[in-house]
Design an enzyme around this catalytic site. Structure first.
Site, PDB file in Angstrom:
ATOM      1  N   GLU A 111      12.988 -60.112  51.843  1.00  0.00           N
ATOM      2  CA  GLU A 111      13.458 -59.298  50.716  1.00  0.00           C
ATOM      3  C   GLU A 111      14.097 -60.091  49.588  1.00  0.00           C
ATOM      4  O   GLU A 111      14.090 -59.674  48.438  1.00  0.00           O
ATOM      5  CB  GLU A 111      14.498 -58.294  51.204  1.00  0.00           C
ATOM      6  CG  GLU A 111      13.978 -57.319  52.208  1.00  0.00           C
ATOM      7  CD  GLU A 111      15.085 -56.815  53.103  1.00  0.00           C
ATOM      8  OE1 GLU A 111      16.189 -56.582  52.584  1.00  0.00           O
ATOM      9  OE2 GLU A 111      14.853 -56.659  54.309  1.00  0.00           O
ATOM     10  N   CYS A 112      14.689 -61.215  49.906  1.00  0.00           N
ATOM     11  CA  CYS A 112      15.374 -61.998  48.882  1.00  0.00           C
ATOM     12  C   CYS A 112      14.416 -62.505  47.814  1.00  0.00           C
ATOM     13  O   CYS A 112      14.826 -62.927  46.737  1.00  0.00           O
ATOM     14  CB  CYS A 112      16.118 -63.165  49.528  1.00  0.00           C
ATOM     15  SG  CYS A 112      15.031 -64.241  50.507  1.00  0.00           S
TER      16      CYS A 112
END
Lengths: 257, 307
Positions: free
Chosen positions: A53-54
């Site tokens: 997700e980062c």
């Protein structure tokens, strides 16, 4: 150790690896799922892609130990280093096959709570919240859940739906506007549950070696039904264990109970 | 170009006001400017609304120290330890005081910041349909897609703009033109929408170095208000190519913050008894040295020649 030459955690990792198909694009998260991604790549799914997700995508799992997805070993050699919106936008664009999440509470329709035990108006415990879990649960084509099988976690109805499963069962997920998706496997330390029938209620699909049906039923907070033909979870193969040991060089997961 | 170099205490004093909404780190678990977390606490800032998809234990520290009135975020806890003890005390027992929680998911928070950055009236998304986030955060609206004949529910996410974004980068020039490499989370959207930006640079470099690779610039340097040089300013969080994560530090914080008294003792030891970040680095000593990345894995140069 289970006495069979592998730990429960290792069996869970290998069971999770089998849920990743070759060529798939998968949100892999941390801990067990990232190990599962590594095992899948080294065995039956050499072309799987892992998303974080980062804002990261990887072909190969990171070479060194990760505490979080943003740790430097995960950045080095990434397939793509970009923004959160671009990677999570792949979900909304329909480009993500599966995603792994965990949870504090799960119910018989696979809805997951990581926000408020007791619900948001009568909160007993404030949990950290969604992170990206609600997005993955809503928009990945398949959701894969890994949780420990405790009765207070496997409940009839979660007190708050952070991450939607099949909601009230039947076609309620579709009615809510979620096109496809939903949990296809819940991998626990005792068993694997899968949705079954028109209601998509989670049923017992297989039991890990050394555990009994009664034990699983006793530790599930709803009247768990059994899929016809449910059997023992297939044992890890020599190739799967070898792949896991190659990744888990320090034996971190081997030495878990 | 304008010289915006400042020191962190001055920048925090001048640029962050009580009641502000603040993005403190935008890369999720990495690149969190804990140096600014500590300085906000030292200066006794109050009634801040923290905007963060994750920001690890930084948000928990600020809540426990009484700096936070509101929270617009997707996740608050301690990535190493799990639950955030101060967050729990504030949410469950209003200790040290109540906080307003605006629940988001990572994707909806990114969408809100994107709308804020680019003046998009609202962002339609498919995420969080069916989730109780729609019920616990009335800022979202559900409607149907006007472009499809079939009934198709969509969620409308309102724009979100911070008063201040405090964003760590590997290197910056004195005017706020900077380079960030590795994953960037919501950095670009958070910065562009923010009224004021404080760049926390691990290193200050000549302007020519930044200009040599404009594709690595994460947001417009001319929107930056101040640049502070704070080596290891993100400790204990990691920074690509510079610092590894100090997991033991975050585990220790998790254990000690379990009770209010333990948290207060932690705060005294690591924030109030440490006058500035140089003293903090000195206190970490060899431990910080061990976290510094010593290896060298440079990217291949790219050519920008024009003739």
């Amino acid at each position: 150790m289970s006495g069979e030459g592998y730990s429960t955690q290792e069996l869970m990792i290998i069971a999770a690896a089998r849920e990743i198909h070759d060529g798939e694009v998968v949100f892999v998260g941390m801990r067990l799922p990232i190990m599962a991604f590594g095992v899948a790549r080294l065995t039956h799914a050499p072309n799987a892609v892992g998303l974080f997700e980062c804002g990261l995508a990887r072909y190969e799992p990171a070479a060194d130990m990760l505490y979080t997805m943003t740790d430097p070993p995960n950045q080095k050699g990434a397939a793509w280093a970009t923004s959160l919106f671009q990677v999570m936008g792949l979900l909304q664009g329909g480009h993500v096959d599966a995603g792994f999440i965990g949870g504090a509470e799960i119910d018989r329709f696979g809805n997951i709570n990581t926000s408020y035990i007791g619900g948001h108006t009568r909160m007993k415990v404030k949990l950290p919240g969604s992170g990206g879990a609600a997005d993955i649960a809503g928009m990945a084509k398949r959701l894969l859940v890994i949780m420990n099988h405790d009765p207070h976690r496997f409940v009839q109805r979660v007190s708050y739906v952070t991450s939607p499963g099949y909601l009230d069962g039947g076609d309620s997920r579709h009615q809510a506007g979620l096109d496809g998706g939903g949990p296809t496997a819940v991998i626990t330390d005792l068993a694997i549950l899968r949705p079954h029938g028109r209601d998509h209620e989670l049923h017992l699909a297989s039991i890990h070696g050394g555990h009994t049906v009664n034990e699983v039923l006793a530790r599930t907070g709803w009247d768990l039904k059994i899929i016809p033909g449910a059997a023992q979870t297939p044992l890890p193969t020599a190739a799967e264990l070898a792949a896991l040991h190659r990744i888990d060089r320090d034996g971190f997961w081997r030495n878990k109970i | 170009m304008m010289d915006k170099l400042s020191n962190l205490p001055s920048a925090i004093a001048d640029i962050v006001r009580n009641e502000d909404s603040v993005v403190l780190g935008a890369c999720l678990e990495g690149n969190i400017p804990f140096c600014a977390t500590y300085e906000l606490i030292r200066q006794g800032k109050r009634n801040l609304t923290m905007i963060a998809p994750i920001s690890d234990a930084s948000t928990d520290m600020l809540i426990g120290a009484g700096c936070v009135a509101g929270l617009t975020g997707a996740w608050v806890g301690n990535v190493s330890g799990g639950l955030g003890h101060n967050y729990r005390r504030a949410a469950e027992k209003s200790m040290p005081h109540p906080i307003r929680i605006h629940d988001y998911s990572n994707f909806t928070l990114a969408a809100a910041l994107m709308a804020g950055a680019y003046g998009i009236p609202y962002m339609p998304v498919r995420s969080i349909l069916g989730s109780d986030i729609l019920a616990s955060n009335p800022e979202f609206k559900q409607t149907t897609n006007p472009f499809t004949a079939e009934h198709e529910p969509v969620v409308l996410v309102p724009p979100l703009k911070a008063d201040v974004a405090i964003l760590p980068v590997q290197r910056s020039d004195r005017a706020g033109n900077c380079h960030l490499w590795g994953s960037s989370g919501v950095t670009t959207e958070a910065a562009i929408g923010a009224a004021r930006i404080i760049v926390v640079a691990d290193e200050i470099v000549e302007a020519e170095i930044i200009a040599s690779d404009p594709s690595r610039v994460p947001f417009p340097g001319w929107q930056v208000s101040a640049v502070c040089q704070v080596p290891a300013g993100c400790h204990p969080s990691p920074m690509a190519g510079r610092w590894r994560r100090d997991n033991a530090f975050l585990n220790d914080y998790h254990l000690r913050s379990r009770e209010v008294e333990g948290f207060q003792a932690w705060l005294k030891e690591w924030v109030f008894d440490v006058p500035d970040h140089a003293a903090y680095r000195a206190k970490l000593g060899e431990r910080l040295d061990a976290l510094q990345i010593k290896g060298w894995a440079p990217s291949a140069p790219v050519n920008y020649a024009s003739e």
